[in-house]
Design a protein around this motif. Structure first.
Motif, PDB file in Angstrom:
ATOM      1  N   LYS A   1       0.823  -1.206   0.000  1.00  0.00           N
ATOM      2  CA  LYS A   1       0.000   0.000   0.000  1.00  0.00           C
ATOM      3  C   LYS A   1       0.862   1.263   0.000  1.00  0.00           C
ATOM      4  CE  LYS A   1      -4.026  -2.038   2.308  1.00  0.00           C
ATOM      5  NZ  LYS A   1      -4.845  -2.056   3.556  1.00  0.00           N
TER       6      LYS A   1
ATOM      7  N   ASN B   1       2.630   2.379  -3.149  1.00  0.00           N
ATOM      8  CA  ASN B   1       1.805   2.800  -4.280  1.00  0.00           C
ATOM      9  C   ASN B   1       2.186   4.228  -4.663  1.00  0.00           C
ATOM     10  OD1 ASN B   1      -0.665   4.224  -5.443  1.00  0.00           O
ATOM     11  ND2 ASN B   1      -1.294   2.081  -5.538  1.00  0.00           N
ATOM     12  N   THR B   2       2.516   4.423  -5.919  1.00  0.00           N
ATOM     13  CA  THR B   2       3.048   5.718  -6.366  1.00  0.00           C
ATOM     14  C   THR B   2       2.079   6.866  -6.132  1.00  0.00           C
ATOM     15  OG1 THR B   2       4.383   4.606  -8.055  1.00  0.00           O
ATOM     16  CG2 THR B   2       4.031   6.967  -8.311  1.00  0.00           C
ATOM     17  N   TRP B   3       0.816   6.677  -6.464  1.00  0.00           N
ATOM     18  CA  TRP B   3      -0.135   7.784  -6.324  1.00  0.00           C
ATOM     19  C   TRP B   3      -0.382   8.110  -4.860  1.00  0.00           C
ATOM     20  CZ3 TRP B   3      -4.596   7.590  -3.578  1.00  0.00           C
ATOM     21  CH2 TRP B   3      -5.173   6.339  -3.334  1.00  0.00           C
ATOM     22  N   LEU B   4      -0.356   7.078  -3.992  1.00  0.00           N
ATOM     23  CA  LEU B   4      -0.541   7.324  -2.564  1.00  0.00           C
ATOM     24  C   LEU B   4       0.642   8.109  -1.993  1.00  0.00           C
ATOM     25  CD1 LEU B   4      -2.434   6.764  -0.184  1.00  0.00           C
ATOM     26  CD2 LEU B   4      -1.118   4.687   0.270  1.00  0.00           C
ATOM     27  N   GLN B   5       1.841   7.798  -2.457  1.00  0.00           N
ATOM     28  CA  GLN B   5       3.019   8.547  -2.025  1.00  0.00           C
ATOM     29  C   GLN B   5       2.934  10.011  -2.459  1.00  0.00           C
ATOM     30  OE1 GLN B   5       6.570   6.532  -3.320  1.00  0.00           O
ATOM     31  NE2 GLN B   5       6.223   4.750  -2.025  1.00  0.00           N
ATOM     32  N   LYS B   6       2.512  10.236  -3.691  1.00  0.00           N
ATOM     33  CA  LYS B   6       2.381  11.607  -4.183  1.00  0.00           C
ATOM     34  C   LYS B   6       1.351  12.383  -3.369  1.00  0.00           C
ATOM     35  CE  LYS B   6       3.819  10.784  -8.974  1.00  0.00           C
ATOM     36  NZ  LYS B   6       3.406  10.795 -10.403  1.00  0.00           N
ATOM     37  N   LEU B   7       0.263  11.721  -3.023  1.00  0.00           N
ATOM     38  CA  LEU B   7      -0.778  12.351  -2.216  1.00  0.00           C
ATOM     39  C   LEU B   7      -0.240  12.712  -0.841  1.00  0.00           C
ATOM     40  CD1 LEU B   7      -3.764  13.161  -1.881  1.00  0.00           C
ATOM     41  CD2 LEU B   7      -4.214  10.814  -1.124  1.00  0.00           C
TER      42      LEU B   7
END
Length: 240
Positions: free
Chosen positions: A131, A134-140
């Protein structure tokens, strides 16, 4: 001629003795090495390269001096500092490596990694790891205000410490089959990793050939490094 490997220093402002020990290590040991490899968890936590924590700038400056003195430094992310990015790498002169890397040193092919991906029996951790990687979660997460990230990181650390109290020692160690599969996949007889905080040199047999897994210790009360030379691979502990 030698190459040095370290991991799991967990540097933070609350542990100045460990920081001082690391800085001495850079000045007295690493400066004479052909290369230094840091196999994750250099820092206790990392919430983004924009964190103004003074310790980060101090460590970046020390690593940059090491590079300028002629010793290249390579870094593999750990489970605590997997968000460490290009901005800090540039400031420190470190080269960021993928989570698994095969290198050749003095005639030996060596697989290096942090080691958490080998702990496959801890299914809850592996699911959590998927989890947070996850690239998008890190960016968020990195887009959040700094104070929010600090609170989230503190909550996650407390939750992890609480959960680990109820896990067996065995489940938090590496899985032997995962070790063998990784080494066979990369065609190596040497593996160096950290993460488990259980320093040791393990001998195993792969395809009727003797192989070795070297585990770095954490820098809690003393330093730990692996020194690779043409003659030997040594696991060494030393006072701060």
């Amino acid at each position: 001629m030698n190459t040095l490997f370290i991991a799991d220093l967990h540097l933070c402002a609350q542990e100045p003795a460990i920081t001082a020990g690391f800085l001495r290590f850079l000045q007295r040991e690493a400066v004479h090495a052909d290369a230094l490899y840091i196999l994750g968890d250099l820092f206790e936590a990392w919430i983004g390269d924009d964190d103004p924590e003074p310790l980060h700038a101090e460590i970046a400056a020390a690593l940059k001096m090491l590079q300028q003195a002629g010793t290249p430094c390579y870094f593999i992310h750990g489970n605590r500092d997997f968000l460490l990015g290009k901005r800090f790498a540039q400031a420190s002169g470190m080269v960021l490596l993928p989570e698994q890397q095969v290198i050749e040193r003095y005639g030996r092919k060596i697989l290096i990694m942090h080691g958490d991906t080998l702990c496959t029996d801890d299914q809850a951790y592996q699911e959590f790891r998927r989890k947070v990687h996850n690239t998008w979660l890190q960016k968020l997460f990195l887009a959040l205000p700094l104070r929010w990230r600090l609170k989230i990181a503190a909550t996650m650390r407390a939750r992890s410490q609480h959960t680990n109290q109820y896990k067996s020692e065995a489940i938090m160690d590496v899985n032997p089959q995962a070790v063998e599969q990784a080494m066979l996949r990369h065609h190596v007889q040497w593996l160096i990793h950290g993460h488990t905080h259980r320093p040791a040199v393990h001998q195993l047999t792969l395809n009727d050939t003797t192989a070795h897994r070297v585990v770095l210790g954490a820098w809690h009360t003393e330093g730990s490094m692996v020194k690779v030379t043409a003659e030997a691979v040594e696991l060494i502990s030393f006072p701060f």
